[in-house]
Design a protein around this motif. Structure first.
Motif: not given
Length: 108
Positions: A2, A7, A10, A54, A81-83, A85
């Motif tokens: 993304k 991100i 979201d 990331d 970051y997504p990993q 959050k």
């Protein structure tokens, strides 16, 4: 993968769900170099969050300074970051819960 703005969108939505009584502000990246992307204001405290795609994404000048400064001030600052959050959301909740406990003790 993304894009960072998706991100960020979201994350803002998730923060609104987790902290419904809070105010979430998106900062203007052209105003002050390095100020993190998001500010979460809550009656228990505040948080500065710098959104990255990331863990390996580069940091711009002063971003580390402001994230660290928030933590030094007894608040919460982090790169998100997504990993990581969920870890960040938990950290914000723990920081705010800790402040709530301290304020109740000092008033008693």
């Amino acid at each position: 993968m993304k894009k960072e703005n998706k991100i960020q969108s979201d994350i803002i939505s998730e923060l609104n769900e987790l902290f419904p009584d809070s105010i979430i502000l998106k900062n203007d990246p052209n105003y002050k170099q390095g100020i993190p992307d998001l500010v979460l204001l809550d009656r228990e405290g505040w948080a500065l969050l710098e959104v990255k795609r990331d863990a390996e994404a580069s940091h711009r000048p002063n971003q580390d300074y402001y994230v660290n400064k928030a933590n030094e001030m007894g608040q919460y600052g982090s790169f998100i970051y997504p990993q990581n959050k969920q870890e960040v959301y938990n950290g914000i909740q723990e920081t705010f819960t800790s402040k709530r406990r301290r304020s109740r003790i000092s008033r008693g």
